[in-house]
Motif scaffolding. Structure first.
Motif, mmCIF file in Angstrom:
data_model
loop_
_atom_site.group_PDB
_atom_site.id
_atom_site.type_symbol
_atom_site.label_atom_id
_atom_site.label_comp_id
_atom_site.label_asym_id
_atom_site.label_seq_id
_atom_site.Cartn_x
_atom_site.Cartn_y
_atom_site.Cartn_z
ATOM 1 N N ARG A 198 0.759 -1.292 0.014
ATOM 2 C CA ARG A 198 0.086 0.088 0.088
ATOM 3 C C ARG A 198 0.851 1.235 -0.030
ATOM 4 N NH1 ARG A 198 -3.958 0.189 4.633
ATOM 5 N NH2 ARG A 198 -2.950 -1.330 5.882
ATOM 6 N N ALA A 199 1.988 1.232 0.649
ATOM 7 C CA ALA A 199 2.854 2.439 0.477
ATOM 8 C C ALA A 199 3.500 2.588 -0.589
ATOM 9 C CB ALA A 199 3.924 2.247 1.679
ATOM 10 N N ILE A 200 3.755 1.531 -1.377
ATOM 11 C CA ILE A 200 4.155 1.692 -2.624
ATOM 12 C C ILE A 200 3.370 2.357 -3.592
ATOM 13 C CG2 ILE A 200 5.167 0.400 -4.504
ATOM 14 C CD1 ILE A 200 6.645 -1.484 -2.882
ATOM 15 N N ARG A 201 2.043 2.065 -3.421
ATOM 16 C CA ARG A 201 0.951 2.487 -4.333
ATOM 17 C C ARG A 201 0.674 3.710 -4.221
ATOM 18 N NH1 ARG A 201 -4.612 -0.447 -5.985
ATOM 19 N NH2 ARG A 201 -5.650 1.277 -7.310
ATOM 20 N N LEU A 202 0.463 4.280 -3.039
ATOM 21 C CA LEU A 202 0.498 5.567 -2.428
ATOM 22 C C LEU A 202 1.419 6.477 -2.980
ATOM 23 C CD1 LEU A 202 -0.850 5.238 1.275
ATOM 24 C CD2 LEU A 202 -2.236 6.226 -0.680
ATOM 25 N N ILE A 203 2.582 5.962 -2.930
ATOM 26 C CA ILE A 203 3.830 7.121 -3.476
ATOM 27 C C ILE A 203 3.568 6.867 -4.962
ATOM 28 C CG2 ILE A 203 6.099 7.368 -3.935
ATOM 29 C CD1 ILE A 203 6.346 5.927 -1.048
ATOM 30 N N ALA A 204 3.525 5.864 -5.639
ATOM 31 C CA ALA A 204 3.330 5.675 -7.286
ATOM 32 C C ALA A 204 2.288 6.519 -7.824
ATOM 33 C CB ALA A 204 3.439 4.138 -7.478
ATOM 34 N N ASP A 205 1.027 6.436 -6.818
ATOM 35 C CA ASP A 205 -0.059 7.292 -7.414
ATOM 36 C C ASP A 205 -0.005 8.713 -7.251
ATOM 37 O OD1 ASP A 205 -0.867 4.941 -8.354
ATOM 38 O OD2 ASP A 205 -2.597 4.532 -6.929
ATOM 39 N N GLY A 206 0.942 9.102 -6.308
ATOM 40 C CA GLY A 206 1.204 10.658 -6.051
ATOM 41 C C GLY A 206 0.016 11.218 -5.079
#
Length: 342
Positions: A292-300
């Motif tokens: 989830r952390a990776i996705r939050l960063i990747a999605d801005g």
């Protein structure tokens, strides 16, 4: 390999560390960068975090890190040379808490950057394959390293259960407090106040969406019309943090305690939390939240870059610890660029 060692309280020196030999199920990771965390500062200021994590001999800190693997990791979508996000903890996988899925509570956990296991303020570490997560192609090393503190914020926010249109007070505008600020705003909190004694940290909180900031927790009373906040999240290093959280919460409110107090002691009077019948929960590191952390960063959806105040090289680590401990030079999150670039 050159490495930064904490020898004792207020004693950080550079030295040499042998290159690790990977064990069964481990791969070598060449470190690109590592962040200096608030818990690293406790080792720096106190020489320990509680009775269980004491510096008995010089050790290498650093648990917020990213690097490139020397070999592929089948089943995890990782090829040799790929940038990876790394969960620094190695739970035992066999205890009652691991079998419940509560890996963050494992009493036998081994953690990179917690005595006696060396952390990542050096060139190469050996990590278990199940600690590694493929970084998206648009990630640089700093973004990958910042996934770990974001994971801590996600876990705390999960425990806090922010509701739509609640009033929220966040005590502490260090990296974790500023991460939680962004997450509770995403979750629908109506009004968020951030309390921190350091002026530049309060300004950063306003930039990241706080409606109100203050240097004093007593100001939460007037901000809420004397009612107190529905939810208080404490992310300070103050021994008074627990007391301030209880003071700031409304009757029947909720408090989540994320910070680690200097000296390993809280100072609190019993009456406020008892008379208010507060729900108080302590947050311990993070669960299985790295994806989830990776996705939050990747999605801005969160701005982790805004938290990074300095990039330094390994030679400047001793001075960086001093600046962070003294809250000097606008220091919020300092990234050590081991490979020589962000």
């Amino acid at each position: 390999m050159r490495a930064a060692f904490i020898h004792a309280a207020y004693d950080v020196r550079l030295g040499e560390l042998p290159e690790p030999v990977p064990g069964d199920g481990e791969v070598l990771v060449d470190i690109e960068c590592v962040g200096i965390c608030g818990s690293d500062l406790h080792y720096y200021k106190d020489g320990a975090i509680g009775a269980a994590q004491v510096i008995a001999e010089p050790f290498v800190p650093g648990h917020e890190f990213a690097g490139r693997v020397r070999e592929s990791v089948p089943g995890r979508g990782i090829e040799a040379g790929d940038l990876v996000v790394i969960d620094p903890c190695q739970p035992c996988g066999r205890c009652e808490w691991c079998l419940r899925g509560e890996h963050n509570l494992c009493p036998k956990v081994v953690m990179h950057g917690a005595p006696p296991k060396a952390g990542a303020m050096t060139r190469t570490i050996a990590a278990r394959r199940d600690q590694l997560f493929a970084a998206p192609r648009n990630f640089n090393a700093t973004a990958a390293a910042m996934a770990e503190p974001l994971g801590v914020g996600i876990h705390a926010t999960d425990l806090a259960r922010p509701q739509w249109f609640e009033s929220v007070v966040i005590l502490g505008a260090g990296p974790i407090g500023l991460i939680i600020l962004q997450l509770v705003r995403l979750a629908g909190a109506d009004r968020v106040m951030v309390v921190d004694p350091v002026d530049y940290r309060r300004r950063k909180a306003l930039e990241l969406g706080a409606q109100e900031v203050s240097a004093h927790h007593e100001d939460t009373a007037s901000w809420t019309g004397g009612r107190g906040a529905d939810l208080v999240i404490e992310a300070t290093n103050s021994p008074e943090g627990l007391q301030h959280a209880a003071d700031a919460a409304r009757i029947g409110g909720r408090c989540v305690i994320v910070g680690i107090p200097d000296g390993n002691t809280y100072r609190i009077e019993a009456s406020a939390p008892r008379r208010k019948q507060l729900t108080m929960m302590f947050s311990r590191r993070m669960g299985d939240v790295i994806p989830r952390a990776i996705r939050l960063i990747a999605d801005g959806r969160v701005d982790m870059k805004a938290l990074v105040s300095h990039h330094i090289d390994l030679d400047n680590v001793p001075e960086a610890f001093r600046k962070l401990a003294a809250c000097e030079d606008g220091a919020i999150k300092i990234i050590v660029d081991i490979a020589g670039h962000p």
